[in-house]
Design an enzyme around this catalytic site. Structure first.
Site, PDB file in Angstrom:
ATOM      1  N   ARG A   1       6.023 -13.409   0.498  1.00  0.00           N
ATOM      2  CA  ARG A   1       5.568 -13.639   1.876  1.00  0.00           C
ATOM      3  C   ARG A   1       4.656 -14.849   1.939  1.00  0.00           C
ATOM      4  NH1 ARG A   1       5.115  -7.821   3.495  1.00  0.00           N
ATOM      5  NH2 ARG A   1       6.206  -6.749   1.821  1.00  0.00           N
TER       6      ARG A   1
ATOM      7  N   ASP B   1       1.474 -11.810   6.479  1.00  0.00           N
ATOM      8  CA  ASP B   1       2.064 -10.986   5.416  1.00  0.00           C
ATOM      9  C   ASP B   1       3.439 -10.469   5.829  1.00  0.00           C
ATOM     10  OD1 ASP B   1       0.301  -9.473   7.267  1.00  0.00           O
ATOM     11  OD2 ASP B   1       1.191  -7.753   6.265  1.00  0.00           O
TER      12      ASP B   1
ATOM     13  N   ASP C   1      -2.269   6.690   3.062  1.00  0.00           N
ATOM     14  CA  ASP C   1      -1.699   7.778   2.253  1.00  0.00           C
ATOM     15  C   ASP C   1      -0.467   7.335   1.467  1.00  0.00           C
ATOM     16  OD1 ASP C   1       0.168   7.483   4.229  1.00  0.00           O
ATOM     17  OD2 ASP C   1       0.024   9.534   5.002  1.00  0.00           O
TER      18      ASP C   1
ATOM     19  N   GLY D   1       0.807  -1.214   0.000  1.00  0.00           N
ATOM     20  CA  GLY D   1       0.000   0.000   0.000  1.00  0.00           C
ATOM     21  C   GLY D   1       0.842   1.265   0.000  1.00  0.00           C
TER      22      GLY D   1
HETATM   23  P1  AMP Z   1       2.211  -3.418   7.927  1.00  0.00           P
HETATM   24  O1  AMP Z   1       1.519  -3.163   9.215  1.00  0.00           O
HETATM   25  O2  AMP Z   1       3.338  -2.482   7.634  1.00  0.00           O
HETATM   26  O3  AMP Z   1       2.588  -4.847   7.743  1.00  0.00           O
HETATM   27  O4  AMP Z   1       1.154  -3.083   6.804  1.00  0.00           O
HETATM   28  C1  AMP Z   1      -0.048  -3.773   6.645  1.00  0.00           C
HETATM   29  C2  AMP Z   1      -0.743  -3.321   5.386  1.00  0.00           C
HETATM   30  O5  AMP Z   1      -1.083  -1.941   5.477  1.00  0.00           O
HETATM   31  C3  AMP Z   1       0.105  -3.450   4.125  1.00  0.00           C
HETATM   32  O6  AMP Z   1      -0.759  -3.794   3.073  1.00  0.00           O
HETATM   33  C4  AMP Z   1       0.649  -2.067   3.957  1.00  0.00           C
HETATM   34  O7  AMP Z   1       1.005  -1.792   2.624  1.00  0.00           O
HETATM   35  C5  AMP Z   1      -0.522  -1.212   4.393  1.00  0.00           C
HETATM   36  N1  AMP Z   1      -0.109   0.122   4.841  1.00  0.00           N
HETATM   37  C6  AMP Z   1       0.577   0.445   5.969  1.00  0.00           C
HETATM   38  N2  AMP Z   1       0.767   1.766   6.050  1.00  0.00           N
HETATM   39  C7  AMP Z   1       0.200   2.327   4.949  1.00  0.00           C
HETATM   40  C8  AMP Z   1       0.056   3.665   4.451  1.00  0.00           C
HETATM   41  N3  AMP Z   1       0.546   4.704   5.091  1.00  0.00           N
HETATM   42  N4  AMP Z   1      -0.601   3.821   3.282  1.00  0.00           N
HETATM   43  C9  AMP Z   1      -1.096   2.785   2.615  1.00  0.00           C
HETATM   44  N5  AMP Z   1      -1.010   1.513   3.028  1.00  0.00           N
HETATM   45  C10 AMP Z   1      -0.371   1.279   4.179  1.00  0.00           C
HETATM   46 MG    MG Z   2       3.810  -5.625   6.441  1.00  0.00          MG
END
Ligand code: AMP
Ligand code: MG
Length: 489
Positions: free
Chosen positions: A185, A254, A127, A94
């Site tokens: 993953r 993930d 964002d 994201g």
């Molecule tokens: P994480 O907690 O980093 O493993 O992220 C979990 C999911 O949320 C993944 O699909 C990330 O790409 C998405 N994600 C985390 N932060 C953001 C952000 N600021 N904007 C868009 N997607 C995000």
């Molecule tokens: Mg992640």
């Protein structure tokens, strides 16, 4: 000559083999340019290993920020799904864009990913951006993990974007240039199994085997071999975490790689006093990802991986299930063997005796009971300074110590050899939370990176046990507030 032309000569040798997978696995996505990128940190050692010219990279902030693309880049966002705290969701990159794979002078292949590079089709409400503090945090901890000898994604650079991002407060934006053997993953396989055709799942599995486990290609059942090898690597990885008190904090499926690298340094932190129930993450209220739960959670995640492979394991469904269950049932045994071997080394033991598990368990339970620091207790034992542990004057510790000494005497190796083994397995320093916070505060609030640099100097040679490191081995001053990490990365 403009910076951009120079930056292109850094030695980029990119290929994007991931882009040759079926289209369902990604969305072509360019990074979204930022206002005014500036290099905050550059990892010289990692750059050199990648075959990149450090002097040229010093002017490469536009490339690290995604404002310009290095030659050969084929930017994309990867699709994946995953169980987050036990709940299945469609996810995907994201806020990350994969530029491609850098082929190193040695012929190895490493993903170059920009984390915080803007919105993608998988951003949902997000964002697409990242804040400077958390990106520097990932830089520090991933590099510390690498230095500890634990497989991990690495950090090539952090650039500030010159843009603010909105979280609970306004924060300075940044992009982390992440390097990984790959970003495949458990969740990538879950995506394939749930949202793609079996042929596409097979293409992903074949690609993964070719990229990470080429020795399995000619096995009778390469998909079963793949599952078994991932289980082995993860058993080893999580046991390495347990050896140094690393708490990942968000072991969603993930955030578990197929390559066996540690990934996603969101709310992770290192334990001080030994306590298996330690949790730092503010969002982990149930303690699902507590220190002591990491092994069973890894097993649970691997069972999710096994499920995705069922259509490939055997044409007969029941037989498939049987093979998967058999493979998964090995995980606790494999983990235990790794853990026991690791713990023996931490106590200077070269051979195995049946009572070793008990010897280790008693020490750990004493540490737990008396709130002894995990790292410093083992470091004190390494230098045979039991008086420096919090256990010294505690009931029965002298008895434990005498039994341990007798045990050491029963092995062929000399005390000197045992000491050397312990020095290599018991770090002098870990990224202590208060030190990491202090470094981040100076960098983010004052633009002063010297605190972080000094911390990194200590962390990058964790087994040196040098006098300069003593400062970083100290515990935080007493506070009433338990340390908390946040996922608002
Ligand atoms: P994480 O907690 O980093 O493993 O992220 C979990 C999911 O949320 C993944 O699909 C990330 O790409 C998405 N994600 C985390 N932060 C953001 C952000 N600021 N904007 C868009 N997607 C995000
Ligand atoms: Mg992640």
């Amino acid at each position: 000559m403009t910076n951009s032309h120079k930056a292109d000569q850094a030695g980029w040798n990119l290929d994007n083999s991931y882009a040759r997978l079926p289209e369902t696995f990604y969305a072509k996505q360019k990074p979204e340019p930022v206002d005014s990128p500036e290099l905050a940190v550059l990892n010289i050692e990692a750059a050199e290993e990648l075959g990149l010219d450090v002097e040229v990279l010093k002017d490469a902030s536009a490339i690290f920020a995604g404002n310009e693309l290095p030659e050969g880049a084929e930017p994309l966002a990867q699709a994946y799904a995953g169980h987050q705290f036990g709940h299945f969701n469609m996810l995907g990159d994201g806020r990350a864009v994969l530029l491609g794979e850098q082929i190193t002078p040695k012929g190895e292949r490493f993903d170059i990913q920009l984390k915080g590079a803007g919105r993608t089709p998988y951003s949902r409400g997000g964002d697409g951006r990242a804040a400077l503090g958390p990106m520097l945090r990932e830089y520090i901890i991933s590099e510390a993990m690498d230095a500890l000898g634990i497989p991990t994604t690495r950090s090539l650079a952090v650039v500030t974007t010159g843009e603010g991002i909105r979280r609970e407060t306004a924060l300075p934006g940044a992009i982390l240039v992440r390097v990984a053997e790959s970003h495949i993953r458990v969740g990538t396989f879950q995506y394939a199994a749930n949202f793609a055709e079996t042929e596409e799942l097979k293409a992903l599995a074949d690609y993964t085997i070719e990229r990470h486990y080429p020795e399995l290609e000619d096995d009778e059942n390469p998909y079963l071999s793949l599952l078994k090898e991932v289980i082995k690597r993860q058993a080893k990885l999580v046991s390495q975490w347990q050896m140094v008190g690393f708490i990942h904090g968000v072991m969603n499926t993930d955030n578990m790689t197929i390559s066996g690298e540690t990934i996603d340094y969101g709310p992770c932190a290192f334990m001080n006093a030994f306590d298996p129930s330690t949790v730092f993450s503010s969002i982990d209220r149930q303690g699902r990802y507590a220190f002591g739960n990491q092994p069973p959670i890894a097993g649970w995640n691997l069972a999710r991986l096994a499920e995705t492979l069922l259509p490939l394991l055997h044409e007969d469904e029941e037989k498939s299930l049987e093979l998967a269950q058999e493979a998964i049932s090995e995980f606790p045994k494999l983990f235990h063997a790794e853990w026991l071997a690791g713990m023996r080394a931490k106590l200077g033991l070269f051979n195995a005796e049946p009572q070793d598990k008990e010897l280790i368990d008693i020490l750990l339970s004493k540490m737990h009971e008396h709130g002894a620091d995990y790292t410093n207790t083992f470091a004190a034992l390494t230098f045979d300074k039991p008086e420096e542990t919090d256990l010294y004057d505690k009931p029965e510790f002298d008895r434990w110590y005498a039994i341990w000494k007798e045990r050491l005497e029963r092995q062929e190796e000399t005390p000197e050899q045992a000491h050397e083994l312990m020095k290599k397995t018991n770090p002098a320093v870990i990224p202590r939370n208060h030190r990491v916070e202090e470094a981040l505060e100076a960098a983010v609030e004052e633009g002063d990176y010297s605190v972080m640099e000094r911390l990194l100097d200590a962390l990058l040679e964790p087994y040196a046990h040098s006098p300069e490191q003593a400062e970083y081995a100290k515990l935080p001053p007493d506070t009433d507030e338990p340390y908390q990490t946040f996922c608002g990365t």
